[in-house]
Design a protein around this motif. Structure first.
Motif, PDB file in Angstrom:
ATOM      1  N   TYR A 189      44.508  41.055  84.045  1.00 30.15           N
ATOM      2  CA  TYR A 189      44.594  39.765  83.357  1.00 30.15           C
ATOM      3  C   TYR A 189      45.516  38.839  84.147  1.00 30.15           C
ATOM      4  O   TYR A 189      46.583  39.252  84.598  1.00 30.15           O
ATOM      5  CB  TYR A 189      45.157  39.944  81.939  1.00 30.15           C
ATOM      6  N   VAL A 190      45.118  37.592  84.278  1.00 32.01           N
ATOM      7  CA  VAL A 190      45.926  36.599  84.994  1.00 32.01           C
ATOM      8  C   VAL A 190      46.575  35.647  83.979  1.00 32.01           C
ATOM      9  O   VAL A 190      46.315  35.715  82.789  1.00 32.01           O
ATOM     10  CB  VAL A 190      45.074  35.818  86.011  1.00 32.01           C
ATOM     11  N   ILE A 191      47.420  34.766  84.516  1.00 33.49           N
ATOM     12  CA  ILE A 191      48.095  33.719  83.728  1.00 33.49           C
ATOM     13  C   ILE A 191      48.877  34.344  82.572  1.00 33.49           C
ATOM     14  O   ILE A 191      48.593  34.094  81.397  1.00 33.49           O
ATOM     15  CB  ILE A 191      47.101  32.639  83.216  1.00 33.49           C
ATOM     16  N   LEU A 192      49.862  35.137  82.935  1.00 31.10           N
ATOM     17  CA  LEU A 192      50.698  35.786  81.932  1.00 31.10           C
ATOM     18  C   LEU A 192      51.456  34.772  81.084  1.00 31.10           C
ATOM     19  O   LEU A 192      51.539  34.914  79.859  1.00 31.10           O
ATOM     20  CB  LEU A 192      51.689  36.736  82.620  1.00 31.10           C
ATOM     21  N   LEU A 193      52.016  33.726  81.730  1.00 32.74           N
ATOM     22  CA  LEU A 193      52.881  32.792  81.022  1.00 32.74           C
ATOM     23  C   LEU A 193      52.344  31.370  81.064  1.00 32.74           C
ATOM     24  O   LEU A 193      51.866  30.912  82.108  1.00 32.74           O
ATOM     25  CB  LEU A 193      54.281  32.789  81.653  1.00 32.74           C
ATOM     26  N   PRO A 194      52.424  30.639  79.965  1.00 29.36           N
ATOM     27  CA  PRO A 194      52.127  29.200  80.011  1.00 29.36           C
ATOM     28  C   PRO A 194      53.241  28.481  80.762  1.00 29.36           C
ATOM     29  O   PRO A 194      54.363  28.987  80.880  1.00 29.36           O
ATOM     30  CB  PRO A 194      52.098  28.810  78.536  1.00 29.36           C
ATOM     31  N   GLY A 195      52.936  27.286  81.249  1.00 31.58           N
ATOM     32  CA  GLY A 195      53.887  26.558  82.083  1.00 31.58           C
ATOM     33  C   GLY A 195      55.177  26.174  81.398  1.00 31.58           C
ATOM     34  O   GLY A 195      56.203  25.958  82.060  1.00 31.58           O
ATOM     35  N   ASP A 196      55.161  26.113  80.072  1.00 25.23           N
ATOM     36  CA  ASP A 196      56.377  25.690  79.367  1.00 25.23           C
ATOM     37  C   ASP A 196      57.341  26.836  79.094  1.00 25.23           C
ATOM     38  O   ASP A 196      58.431  26.618  78.560  1.00 25.23           O
ATOM     39  CB  ASP A 196      56.030  24.969  78.058  1.00 25.23           C
TER      40      ASP A 196
END
Length: 304
Positions: A102-109
């Motif tokens: 799975y990619v994008i573990l964290l949102p940018g905020d």
């Protein structure tokens, strides 16, 4: 290389699971078989996958993919909540086509560093993502999340690095607890100003010093940074997962005609046996371009 599940682990999983979770042991077994199926022949080959919504699973399987790659926010922790995750889980049980990572573990905020770093919230999200990845029979969560690790202008770089290492040292035991490896992803400088090469990624990995916190090699980002293929050989012992896309517009293989064979040769040299995922975010036509991308990769892999 993903090792087949031991019989003891299978029994333990079955005892601890019930209902829909118990049904996923078949999916996990399918994952192990898919990951190791390439090992039956003498020629170099790799299990190939595509980053896409799981809705594309049946089609990608028909294209010769061994697995699919999803996102944390799309599959494990969807914005629509637990009910949506339960539906995703049900679909995975029915399709029996493995999700490797799975990619994008964290949102940018959610910031890993800087004055607004929020390690408590990150650890809570990471723990849930790892728990659910295990439930899905998956092996990896990618830790790229470039917007989360941008060093703010004027902020001390050494302090930022120390913050990121401190967080990573707390994430690793969570990964170990759930039996899912975190794969740290170096990104090109167009996406973040911190951890832009395999060497910089390995600095963090060495500081964390955990088998559950390893390295992702993204050939697209290496190309953008003019990072030579021999870096794969240099840091190969840490590499557990790979991404790929063409350099200019992050298109799938076969659109611009990029030659990936030097990097594929480096993977062959280190006897890499993990997955290779086409990770693109914009397609003119997903169905045809993803199919051609797999075909092009299969051809170039066969030529190294």
């Amino acid at each position: 290389m993903d090792q087949p599940f031991e019989q003891q682990s299978r029994r333990k999983f079955l005892k601890q699971s019930s209902g829909i979770y118990a049904g996923l042991t078949l999916g996990a077994g399918t994952l192990a078989e898919a990951m190791s199926s390439y090992n039956s022949g003498a020629k170099f080959s790799l299990p190939l996958g595509v980053y896409a919504s799981y809705e594309k699973a049946e089609m990608l399987k028909s294209y010769g993919c061994s697995y699919i790659e999803e996102s944390v926010g799309g599959f494990l922790i969807p914005k629509d909540g637990d009910l949506k995750y339960a539906k995703n889980l049900q679909q995975l049980q029915e399709e029996k086509f493995p999700i490797r990572s799975y990619v994008i573990l964290l949102p940018g905020d959610l910031k890993t560093l800087g004055p607004d770093a929020n390690h408590e919230a990150i650890l809570q999200r990471t723990d849930l993502a790892l728990k659910r990845a295990k439930e899905c029979g998956s092996k990896y969560i990618v830790f790229g999340s470039g917007a989360s690790r941008v060093i703010p202008e004027g902020f001390d770089r050494d302090k930022a690095k120390a913050q990121h290492i401190e967080l990573s040292k707390k994430m690793a035991p969570l990964a170990d607890k759930h039996g899912v490896t975190i794969a740290l992803e170096p990104l090109n400088r167009g996406e973040t100003n911190f951890i832009n090469s395999l060497a910089e990624g390995v600095e963090i990995i060495d500081a964390v010093n955990s088998p559950s916190f390893q390295l992702l090699c993204d050939i697209y980002h290496m190309l953008k940074e003019d990072e030579p293929a021999d870096q794969i050989v240099k840091f190969g012992k840490h590499i557990v997962h790979c991404h790929i896309a063409e350099k200019q517009n992050r298109t799938p293989p076969g659109v611009a005609g990029d030659d990936f064979r030097p990097y594929l040769s480096a993977l062959k040299k280190i006897k890499y046996k993990g997955g290779l995922s086409i990770e693109c975010f914009v397609y003119q036509d997903f169905d045809s371009q993803s199919k051609k991308g797999i075909e092009v990769l299969q051809k170039q892999i066969s030529e190294v």
